[in-house]
Enzyme design. Structure first.
Site, PDB file in Angstrom:
ATOM      1  N   HIS A 158       1.013  -1.111   0.042  1.00 44.16           N
ATOM      2  CA  HIS A 158      -0.106  -0.067  -0.138  1.00 44.16           C
ATOM      3  C   HIS A 158       0.952   1.206  -0.036  1.00 44.16           C
ATOM      4  O   HIS A 158       1.494   1.635   1.159  1.00 44.16           O
ATOM      5  CB  HIS A 158      -0.826  -0.056   1.377  1.00 44.16           C
ATOM      6  CG  HIS A 158      -1.978   0.868   1.249  1.00 44.16           C
ATOM      7  ND1 HIS A 158      -3.112   0.813   0.499  1.00 44.16           N
ATOM      8  CD2 HIS A 158      -2.029   2.085   2.076  1.00 44.16           C
ATOM      9  CE1 HIS A 158      -4.090   1.758   0.963  1.00 44.16           C
ATOM     10  NE2 HIS A 158      -3.452   2.595   1.603  1.00 44.16           N
TER      11      HIS A 158
ATOM     12  N   ASP B  70     -11.433   4.805  -5.020  1.00 41.80           N
ATOM     13  CA  ASP B  70     -11.177   3.898  -4.291  1.00 41.80           C
ATOM     14  C   ASP B  70     -11.352   2.540  -5.301  1.00 41.80           C
ATOM     15  O   ASP B  70     -12.523   1.927  -5.268  1.00 41.80           O
ATOM     16  CB  ASP B  70     -11.958   3.332  -2.939  1.00 41.80           C
ATOM     17  CG  ASP B  70     -11.304   2.422  -2.144  1.00 41.80           C
ATOM     18  OD1 ASP B  70     -10.453   1.653  -2.480  1.00 41.80           O
ATOM     19  OD2 ASP B  70     -11.854   2.375  -0.893  1.00 41.80           O
TER      20      ASP B  70
ATOM     21  N   GLU C 272      -1.157   1.114  -5.434  1.00 48.97           N
ATOM     22  CA  GLU C 272      -0.540  -0.026  -4.795  1.00 48.97           C
ATOM     23  C   GLU C 272      -0.691  -1.266  -5.703  1.00 48.97           C
ATOM     24  O   GLU C 272      -1.329  -1.552  -6.547  1.00 48.97           O
ATOM     25  CB  GLU C 272      -0.973  -0.386  -3.269  1.00 48.97           C
ATOM     26  CG  GLU C 272      -2.691  -0.382  -3.363  1.00 48.97           C
ATOM     27  CD  GLU C 272      -3.140   0.664  -2.593  1.00 48.97           C
ATOM     28  OE1 GLU C 272      -4.308   0.668  -2.268  1.00 48.97           O
ATOM     29  OE2 GLU C 272      -2.486   1.742  -2.601  1.00 48.97           O
TER      30      GLU C 272
END
Length: 311
Positions: A165, A210, A269
């Site tokens: 991440h 997201d 990520e």
């Protein structure tokens, strides 16, 4: 050069320095890269203005190891427990100074190898025995290379998802674009993990993002127009790419981020999310991620693809 020091909270961290002036810091708490500065002293990684560099809370920023779970799919806590555990320096390869390398390519790197094994408490949360190894290498040009390995030392198979991440430092999120994810399918976590296909020629930011992009290419470029800097992320062994920025409302609601932190961060990520990894006893999984920062090349606002995405 590799140096082991203690921070203000008496926790050990490792300082990696390469001859041209780049410096990286790795916290043993969380096995986490918390800083990476180039030869000009410019910070490449974002660290929250409210980051607490001590247990038991995770360190919000840098590069977090998410294991044995990534994202909020399934019963385990979001992003697993590796990020809040105290790692050790791997006794088999404690560290190597610049001038040596255990990365196998013979190049001049500062390297540290970290190790995490489960405690009894961890096994109550996730009932498996494993070894998780993280190698952090800082190369001569300031390239940051993370190699993550998970080994099953149990007597039965187990399944996991995993990710690195990565919080990147950006000048202004509204001036950033991500290239390399065009036409990719993604799961939108803002929309209850509904599946969509990326339609634009680049991903830009006007609100919360997201997304789990699926079966993505090995390279992604993050272009910061204000800083005239491009981050190049190259991955191996990780099938997916996750992109996250909480935007204003969610950022203000998060106690571990400052109200305006969302403006100066972007998480991109390397991860394995959609198809979990299954390891039989004795088997090992390996993933690698390389972060490079270069000066952006422009022609009518576009990045030179031969320099970054196809190089």
């Amino acid at each position: 050069m590799v140096e082991i020091v203690r921070n203000a909270n008496e926790l050990e961290k490792v300082i990696l320095k390469e001859p041209h002036g780049s410096v990286a810091e790795v916290s043993l708490f969380g096995g986490q890269v918390i800083s990476c500065k180039n030869e000009r002293g410019e910070e490449l990684l974002f660290l929250s203005s409210k980051a607490t560099l001590k247990p038991p809370k995770q360190i919000w920023g840098g590069i977090t190891v998410c294991f044995p779970k990534f994202c909020n799919m399934g019963a385990l806590e979001r992003q697993g427990f590796a990020k809040t555990r105290l790692w050790s320096i791997d006794p088999e390869t404690p560290f190597l100074s610049s001038g040596s390398s255990s990365t196998g390519d013979g190049s001049n790197k500062a390297v540290i190898d970290l190790l995490l094994k489960p405690s009894e408490n961890d096994r109550r949360i996730w009932p498996h025995i494993f070894e998780l190894r993280l190698q952090v290498a800082l190369g001569p040009g300031g390239d940051l290379i993370l190699t993550l390995r998970a080994r099953n030392t149990d007597s039965k198979p187990f399944t996991f998802t995993i990710g690195l991440h990565t919080y990147l430092s950006v000048s202004d999120i509204s001036e950033v674009r991500v290239e390399g994810l065009e036409t990719m399918d993604y799961l939108d976590n803002v929309r209850h993990l509904e599946r969509f296909t990326e339609q634009g020629d680049a991903l830009t930011f006007e609100g919360e993002v997201d997304r789990i992009y699926l079966s993505t290419p090995t390279k992604v470029a993050i272009i910061d127009h204000d800083k005239k800097r491009t981050y190049v992320l190259k991955k191996e062994g990780f099938s997916d790419t996750v992109v996250w920025n909480p935007w204003e409302r969610k950022c203000k609601a998060m106690t571990d981020l400052g109200d305006d932190d969302y403006l100066h961060m972007l998480c991109v990520e390397a991860a394995v999310v959609e198809t979990p990894i299954v390891l039989k006893p004795g088997e090992e999984w390996k993933g690698r991620k390389k972060l490079t920062a270069v000066s952006s090349s422009y022609f009518s606002g576009q990045l030179d693809p031969d320099r970054v995405l196809h190089g």
